[in-house]
Design an enzyme around this catalytic site. Structure first.
Site, PDB file in Angstrom:
ATOM      1  CG  ASN A  10      28.003  39.556  41.462  1.00  0.00           C
ATOM      2  OD1 ASN A  10      27.017  39.253  42.127  1.00  0.00           O
ATOM      3  ND2 ASN A  10      28.445  38.819  40.454  1.00  0.00           N
ATOM      4  CE  LYS A  12      30.633  36.335  41.780  1.00  0.00           C
ATOM      5  NZ  LYS A  12      31.716  35.576  41.189  1.00  0.00           N
ATOM      6  CG  HIS A  96      27.880  36.826  36.486  1.00  0.00           C
ATOM      7  ND1 HIS A  96      28.470  35.610  36.739  1.00  0.00           N
ATOM      8  CD2 HIS A  96      28.681  37.766  37.044  1.00  0.00           C
ATOM      9  CE1 HIS A  96      29.588  35.816  37.440  1.00  0.00           C
ATOM     10  NE2 HIS A  96      29.726  37.119  37.634  1.00  0.00           N
ATOM     11  CD  GLU A  98      29.646  33.207  39.347  1.00  0.00           C
ATOM     12  OE1 GLU A  98      28.752  33.737  40.016  1.00  0.00           O
ATOM     13  OE2 GLU A  98      30.860  33.418  39.551  1.00  0.00           O
ATOM     14  CD  GLU A 166      32.270  39.847  35.684  1.00  0.00           C
ATOM     15  OE1 GLU A 166      32.681  40.406  36.697  1.00  0.00           O
ATOM     16  OE2 GLU A 166      31.410  38.964  35.692  1.00  0.00           O
ATOM     17  N   GLY A 172      36.830  34.775  40.403  1.00  0.00           N
ATOM     18  CA  GLY A 172      36.955  33.988  41.633  1.00  0.00           C
ATOM     19  C   GLY A 172      38.208  33.141  41.705  1.00  0.00           C
ATOM     20  CB  SER A 211      40.715  38.059  40.462  1.00  0.00           C
ATOM     21  OG  SER A 211      40.273  36.709  40.489  1.00  0.00           O
TER      22      SER A 211
HETATM   23  P1  PGA Z   1      35.413  37.990  41.598  1.00  0.00           P
HETATM   24  O1  PGA Z   1      34.006  37.910  40.834  1.00  0.00           O
HETATM   25  O2  PGA Z   1      35.720  39.440  41.805  1.00  0.00           O
HETATM   26  O3  PGA Z   1      35.195  37.243  42.882  1.00  0.00           O
HETATM   27  O4  PGA Z   1      36.417  37.332  40.716  1.00  0.00           O
HETATM   28  C1  PGA Z   1      33.661  38.848  39.849  1.00  0.00           C
HETATM   29  C2  PGA Z   1      32.297  38.556  39.286  1.00  0.00           C
HETATM   30  O5  PGA Z   1      31.935  37.378  39.132  1.00  0.00           O
HETATM   31  O6  PGA Z   1      31.530  39.483  38.974  1.00  0.00           O
END
Ligand code: PGA
Length: 253
Positions: A10, A12, A96, A98, A166, A172, A211
């Site tokens: 992903n 982003k 997601h 976000e 998630e 993140g 992560s």
């Molecule tokens: P990350 O993000 O691996 O940077 O923690 C995962 C995601 O948001 O899908």
């Protein structure tokens, strides 16, 4: 039950066109000998056309980070399942955290988007997960139950969707869920799915996100209920994406 593992990057809001194409080139090279795992990457919407062209004829597939549920109409700024299929996308992330946090996506909207994907022939990767506060209050199962319940509120025409667990506190942050914590949550999500789908729930892939990197991917994927990974930061570089894909493939064979 044997489920084909799935690893999706992903990206982003990262990578302009040139970087998208060069990273995809490196990914195609770095993953070409990896077998037994389905691979996808989700670039920014504006580069999807070029990304799809780049991977044509390869196993690596392209996912969109978002999609709208209507197929046409007065919805400025949106795009539909049909628009994504026309480009050659195979998957779309839906819900997601976000999107839920910054763009006000509700459980109902997530359901509508997933339904539109399934009706239109795109595989939705439906993201669920609890916040830090909800976990601290011992409510993670309540949250997951609510989110799965909302997804399944009306019968889905097909069941080839993918779930991504998630936990918001792990995205993140570098604070990955332990393999046992993630496995427990995945097993719980499957038990929620089973209430609606019965035995069909066994075939649904549930991948972990938050992560994930090349050091922790294997120990997560070794867990029975973890069918792969949704990878943010560590998917921006082709070498770490390939290492994660390789680790997951090995753990599942
Ligand atoms: P990350 O993000 O691996 O940077 O923690 C995962 C995601 O948001 O899908």
């Amino acid at each position: 039950m044997k489920r084909t593992p799935f690893v999706c990057g992903n990206w982003k809001l990262h990578h302009l066109l040139a970087e998208t194409l060069s990273t995809l080139d490196e990914m195609l090279l770095g993953t070409k000998d990896i077998e037994g795992v389905e691979l996808a990457v989700a670039p920014v919407a504006t580069v999807l056309f070029a990304a799809c062209e780049k991977v044509t004829g390869h196993a690596l597939q392209i996912a969109a980070q978002n999609v709208f549920y209507a197929s046409r109409g007065a919805f400025t700024g949106e795009w539909s399942v049909q628009h994504l299929k026309e480009l050659g996308c195979s998957y779309a992330l839906v819900g997601h955290s976000e999107r839920r946090q910054f763009f006000g996506e509700t459980d109902l909207l997530v359901h509508q988007k997933a339904l539109a994907c399934l009706e239109g022939g795109l595989v939705p990767i439906v993201c669920v997960g609890e916040s830090l506060e909800e976990r601290a209050q011992g409510k993670f199962q309540d949250v997951l139950h609510r989110q799965v319940q909302a997804l399944m509120q009306a019968p889905l025409p097909r069941h080839d969707f993918i779930m991504a667990y998630e936990p918001v506190w792990a995205i993140g942050t570098g604070q990955v869920a332990s393999p046992e914590q993630a496995n427990e949550a995945h097993a719980f999500i499957r038990s929620c799915l089973r209430k609606h789908l019965g035995d069909k729930a066994e075939s649904i892939r549930i991948v972990y996100g938050g992560s994930v990197n090349s050091d922790n991917a294997a120990s997560l994927a070794e867990q029975e209920e973890i069918d792969g990974a949704l990878v943010g930061g560590a998917s921006l570089r082709a070498d770490s994406f390939a290492a994660i894909a390789q680790a997951v493939a090995r753990a599942k064979t």
